[in-house]
Design a protein around this motif. Sequence first.
Motif, PDB file in Angstrom:
ATOM      1  N   SER A 232       0.806  -1.226   0.000  1.00 54.67           N
ATOM      2  CA  SER A 232       0.000   0.000   0.000  1.00 54.67           C
ATOM      3  C   SER A 232       0.834   1.269   0.000  1.00 54.67           C
ATOM      4  CB  SER A 232      -0.926   0.003   1.225  1.00 54.67           C
ATOM      5  OG  SER A 232      -1.666   1.200   1.255  1.00 54.67           O
ATOM      6  N   GLY A 233       0.712   2.017  -1.085  1.00 57.88           N
ATOM      7  CA  GLY A 233       1.273   3.366  -1.133  1.00 57.88           C
ATOM      8  C   GLY A 233       0.271   4.415  -0.725  1.00 57.88           C
ATOM      9  N   TYR A 234      -1.003   4.025  -0.685  1.00 56.61           N
ATOM     10  CA  TYR A 234      -2.058   5.000  -0.409  1.00 56.61           C
ATOM     11  C   TYR A 234      -1.802   5.734   0.904  1.00 56.61           C
ATOM     12  CZ  TYR A 234      -6.677   7.063   0.123  1.00 56.61           C
ATOM     13  OH  TYR A 234      -7.702   7.962   0.274  1.00 56.61           O
ATOM     14  N   HIS A 235      -1.500   5.000   1.939  1.00 52.74           N
ATOM     15  CA  HIS A 235      -1.340   5.615   3.255  1.00 52.74           C
ATOM     16  C   HIS A 235      -0.047   6.419   3.346  1.00 52.74           C
ATOM     17  CE1 HIS A 235      -3.838   1.968   3.529  1.00 52.74           C
ATOM     18  NE2 HIS A 235      -4.610   2.766   4.236  1.00 52.74           N
ATOM     19  N   ILE A 236       0.948   6.022   2.549  1.00 55.08           N
ATOM     20  CA  ILE A 236       2.187   6.798   2.486  1.00 55.08           C
ATOM     21  C   ILE A 236       1.912   8.165   1.866  1.00 55.08           C
ATOM     22  CG2 ILE A 236       4.456   6.872   1.355  1.00 55.08           C
ATOM     23  CD1 ILE A 236       4.507   3.778   1.668  1.00 55.08           C
ATOM     24  N   ARG A 237       1.110   8.184   0.796  1.00 53.96           N
ATOM     25  CA  ARG A 237       0.775   9.454   0.150  1.00 53.96           C
ATOM     26  C   ARG A 237      -0.126  10.300   1.044  1.00 53.96           C
ATOM     27  NH1 ARG A 237       0.683  10.915  -5.243  1.00 53.96           N
ATOM     28  NH2 ARG A 237       0.830  13.188  -5.392  1.00 53.96           N
ATOM     29  N   GLU A 238      -1.093   9.663   1.685  1.00 51.01           N
ATOM     30  CA  GLU A 238      -1.994  10.404   2.560  1.00 51.01           C
ATOM     31  C   GLU A 238      -1.248  11.025   3.744  1.00 51.01           C
ATOM     32  OE1 GLU A 238      -5.918  10.439   2.262  1.00 51.01           O
ATOM     33  OE2 GLU A 238      -4.891  10.507   0.326  1.00 51.01           O
ATOM     34  N   ALA A 239      -0.118  10.418   4.124  1.00 49.92           N
ATOM     35  CA  ALA A 239       0.686  10.972   5.225  1.00 49.92           C
ATOM     36  C   ALA A 239       1.477  12.196   4.803  1.00 49.92           C
ATOM     37  CB  ALA A 239       1.635   9.901   5.766  1.00 49.92           C
ATOM     38  N   GLY A 240       1.542  12.468   3.467  1.00 48.84           N
ATOM     39  CA  GLY A 240       2.197  13.691   3.020  1.00 48.84           C
ATOM     40  C   GLY A 240       3.335  13.516   2.052  1.00 48.84           C
ATOM     41  N   SER A 241       3.574  12.309   1.559  1.00 46.81           N
ATOM     42  CA  SER A 241       4.695  12.092   0.651  1.00 46.81           C
ATOM     43  C   SER A 241       4.437  12.718  -0.711  1.00 46.81           C
ATOM     44  CB  SER A 241       4.946  10.587   0.477  1.00 46.81           C
ATOM     45  OG  SER A 241       3.987  10.016  -0.401  1.00 46.81           O
ATOM     46  N   THR A 242       5.488  12.833  -1.492  1.00 47.90           N
ATOM     47  CA  THR A 242       5.355  13.217  -2.896  1.00 47.90           C
ATOM     48  C   THR A 242       4.954  11.992  -3.706  1.00 47.90           C
ATOM     49  OG1 THR A 242       7.641  12.670  -3.457  1.00 47.90           O
ATOM     50  CG2 THR A 242       7.220  14.896  -2.620  1.00 47.90           C
ATOM     51  N   ALA A 243       4.618  12.206  -4.977  1.00 48.31           N
ATOM     52  CA  ALA A 243       4.269  11.084  -5.855  1.00 48.31           C
ATOM     53  C   ALA A 243       5.451  10.130  -6.011  1.00 48.31           C
ATOM     54  CB  ALA A 243       3.822  11.609  -7.220  1.00 48.31           C
ATOM     55  N   ALA A 244       6.660  10.669  -6.198  1.00 50.46           N
ATOM     56  CA  ALA A 244       7.838   9.815  -6.370  1.00 50.46           C
ATOM     57  C   ALA A 244       8.145   9.031  -5.098  1.00 50.46           C
ATOM     58  CB  ALA A 244       9.042  10.652  -6.789  1.00 50.46           C
TER      59      ALA A 244
END
Length: 583
Positions: A232-244
């Motif tokens: 899961s990348g979803y939660h990583i992005r929701e935490a504030g990460s960039t797309a890369a």
Amino acid sequence: MAETENQTDAAAESRGTARSRWQSRYEKSRVREADFTTLSGLELEPAYGTEDSEWPGEFPFTRGLYPTGYRGRTWTIRQFAGFGNAQQTNERYKMILGRGGGGLSVAFDMPTLMGRDSDDPKALGEVGHCGVAIDSAADMEVLFDGIDLGDVTTSMTISGPAVPVFCMMIVAAERAGVDTGKLNGTLQTDIFKEYIAQKEWLFGPEPHLRLIGDLMEYCAAEIPAYKPLSVSGYHIREAGSTAAQELAFTLADGFGYVELGLSRGLDVDVFAPGLSFFFDAHVDFFEEIAKFRAARRIWARWMRDVYGAKTEKAQWLRFHTQTAGVSLTAQQPYNNVVRTGIEALSAVLGGTNSLHTNALDETLALPSEQAAEIALRTQQVIMEETGAVNVADPLGGSWYVEALTDRIEAEANAIFDKILAMGGSTLTHADTDRLAETMRRSTGATIDRAEWPVTQGLLRGIEDGWFMSEIAEAAFQYQTALEKGEKRIVGVNCHEDSVTHDLEILRVSHEVEVEQVRELARRRESRDDAAARAAVQRMVEVSRTEENMISSMLEAVRAEATLGEICDALRAEWGEYREPARF
């Protein structure tokens, strides 16, 4: 004779242009009966490109996994839902399926996500609020009552206690008379991203990886169509990460699970097709499309060149997408319908295999039935009206999209090199031959992971807080840009005047918790308590050996042991993980 003909066909495909190879594969593929013309009636080709450009269905699958694109089959409409008790959620599932949903995705409440029963003191006030409460296999029976688990694919978004929850689903299917060997669906199980972003773990990394390895073995042997891991990348992005960062951290986690499977002696061409992915579709339309295209390309190359996958299915990156919850605003909430539509379209043009669209009120509460229907219809409008399904990778060849795909891939590769270095490796992402040799040496190393190149970097990055600090810095930079007005959100820091009014939102009654606790007490009174406790103890004894734990856990669940009892027994055995304090 047939084998000779197939060899001849394969040899013919290997000759000629990329276009002719694609055309040959397309003609052998199944295509849906549908109208593939424009709204004005113009005939469309199934894909477009030059004679020697990359085509859909061709390694490294930048343009999609299948030569037919969505002409073969459309993405699965898989709406994420769960609230209150199992009966209430069952009614919502039947509404979703009855109105055209193609699969289910289970949202669990916080006590369940943390492996605690509804009557646990730490569960007070949280039962049924952010998802459905599941205490035992009996709740799973109610959750899927009247829904054929042998026919509907079901995703479950849970990681820390994923394995006992999976066992409860298996037992519920058994009790419904379903052939469990034919179950199809996805379990999240991704513990790496919990340490990186979401923070819903139970134990330290080693016990969790042991359970995940056991699950991978069990599914490969007993339920071959079921996918035991959704990285899961979803939660990583929701935490504030960039797309890369989302892309790189997620694929690195996936590489770690491949290394885990290889360490168990599993055949990569057998277990890798059971890995799936879960990405965020954020509001930057073209960046998201490029991210999805780059993800397939990177994964295919690593799987073939580093981990030795020989079949296309083992090289494919299959992924589910959810529109960005973090992009939704409480201000002017009807704008969220527009955001969700744009994000969903980016997922479709990026080639997603399944999709959840967020409801307009999710930033305030669990979705109301009306808001859930609008979210469902958003997908159906894209699928049925826009023509987006007519051509595979319609943006392929765009100078902008291709350049952005390359740029995001390059940024992800730079992050992979940092992760490898954190693990003590002197290799880079480009050293595929030497990385492959490292994996061949370390395959079968059940305990010592010293030579697993990516896993070592993941564990060191988690221990040092590197992932968390990288995400925090990205989130800080974005928030600073918002506050300066450099980045804009309509209704928040620009175009703030509005005639919209407050929404009526779904509220979960306190009675849900009261009744769930009461029902749990009734179940404990009616079960064979000695048998349940003995089964849990047997499971703990198995945990002290190298025996696969799934069978013993299933026996505990069949005896109606609760989720909290199973997880508490393992907490007592393995200890609870405490994240190191950082300042």
